[in-house]
Design a protein around this motif. Sequence first.
Motif, mmCIF file in Angstrom:
data_model
loop_
_atom_site.group_PDB
_atom_site.id
_atom_site.type_symbol
_atom_site.label_atom_id
_atom_site.label_comp_id
_atom_site.label_asym_id
_atom_site.label_seq_id
_atom_site.Cartn_x
_atom_site.Cartn_y
_atom_site.Cartn_z
ATOM 1 N N THR A 1 -65.405 -24.148 -58.506
ATOM 2 C CA THR A 1 -65.776 -23.298 -57.482
ATOM 3 C C THR A 1 -64.700 -22.707 -56.747
ATOM 4 O O THR A 1 -63.542 -23.174 -56.811
ATOM 5 N N ILE A 2 -65.067 -21.545 -56.260
ATOM 6 C CA ILE A 2 -64.148 -20.816 -55.391
ATOM 7 C C ILE A 2 -64.891 -20.035 -54.233
ATOM 8 O O ILE A 2 -65.947 -19.795 -54.464
ATOM 9 N N HIS A 3 -64.181 -19.894 -53.027
ATOM 10 C CA HIS A 3 -64.874 -19.237 -51.999
ATOM 11 C C HIS A 3 -64.562 -17.800 -51.830
ATOM 12 O O HIS A 3 -63.418 -17.625 -51.811
ATOM 13 N N VAL A 4 -65.488 -17.071 -51.694
ATOM 14 C CA VAL A 4 -65.149 -15.599 -51.895
ATOM 15 C C VAL A 4 -65.873 -15.024 -50.475
ATOM 16 O O VAL A 4 -67.076 -15.369 -50.341
ATOM 17 N N HIS A 5 -64.898 -14.166 -49.926
ATOM 18 C CA HIS A 5 -65.595 -13.338 -48.720
ATOM 19 C C HIS A 5 -65.378 -11.960 -49.165
ATOM 20 O O HIS A 5 -64.444 -11.355 -49.331
ATOM 21 N N TRP A 6 -66.797 -11.427 -48.958
ATOM 22 C CA TRP A 6 -66.760 -9.958 -49.351
ATOM 23 C C TRP A 6 -67.353 -9.134 -48.391
ATOM 24 O O TRP A 6 -68.533 -9.242 -47.750
ATOM 25 N N ARG B 1 -61.761 -11.370 -50.099
ATOM 26 C CA ARG B 1 -60.557 -12.416 -49.983
ATOM 27 C C ARG B 1 -61.308 -13.528 -50.756
ATOM 28 O O ARG B 1 -62.341 -13.829 -50.504
ATOM 29 N N SER B 2 -60.319 -14.364 -51.324
ATOM 30 C CA SER B 2 -60.790 -15.632 -51.982
ATOM 31 C C SER B 2 -60.023 -16.739 -51.544
ATOM 32 O O SER B 2 -58.692 -16.529 -51.395
ATOM 33 N N TRP B 3 -60.396 -18.094 -51.715
ATOM 34 C CA TRP B 3 -59.758 -19.058 -51.191
ATOM 35 C C TRP B 3 -59.977 -20.279 -52.522
ATOM 36 O O TRP B 3 -61.132 -20.195 -52.822
ATOM 37 N N ALA B 4 -59.203 -20.951 -52.589
ATOM 38 C CA ALA B 4 -59.331 -22.175 -53.425
ATOM 39 C C ALA B 4 -60.292 -23.177 -52.456
ATOM 40 O O ALA B 4 -60.082 -23.290 -51.402
ATOM 41 N N THR B 5 -61.291 -23.781 -53.265
ATOM 42 C CA THR B 5 -62.021 -25.108 -52.648
ATOM 43 C C THR B 5 -61.382 -25.932 -52.892
ATOM 44 O O THR B 5 -60.310 -26.235 -53.647
ATOM 45 N N LYS B 6 -61.869 -27.224 -52.348
ATOM 46 C CA LYS B 6 -61.339 -28.601 -52.620
ATOM 47 C C LYS B 6 -61.410 -28.703 -54.062
ATOM 48 O O LYS B 6 -60.718 -29.363 -54.821
#
Length: 178
Positions: free
Chosen positions: A103-108, A127-132
């Motif tokens: 999974t990857i966290h995405v803010h659109w 913007r995207s961030w790595a999840t745990k």
Amino acid sequence: MAAPVEDHEIVDSSFTAIINAPIEKIDIPNWCFALSEHEYQGCSPAHIAAGFTTTPDGKRMSINVEIIGGSLMVQHYVETLGRKDHLILESVSDLFTPTGRTTIHVHWELSVKAIDSRRCEFTNHVRSWATKEFMAFFERQGIPFEVLRSQRQPMSIAHKKGETPLFAASIERAALRN
């Protein structure tokens, strides 16, 4: 929703395009949650499918399927802000790589601001961030985060740059139909 690993941002990209319609006619949430699959596919050759539903607590959700950099993504975008001129969506997206699923966290964030009485500037910011889960998935494979980020950034940025004017044109068509 799984929280992003804040110090592991992968991409922060923002592009703009002109919409030739007055701001009063634009309704980004209405456009997003009524976007046909055909219209979504016309906004990028990487776009495969789109639909919409609601979360169990009734929030609107846009489901998008696309391929970025050879990896299939299924995005579950939940509306966190929905104004006619500004839409923010959050997703813990499924990312299917050649070595498995994570999974990857995405803010659109999509927004418009008036330039004059007939035109607006559209901004497509992601913007995207790595999840745990993402971090653990790639650590098990011995792939350092910096290597992943350096490979993912150019592909994601190129994708956003290409789809932004096509999203703007789609929003313009929807605005002028109203």
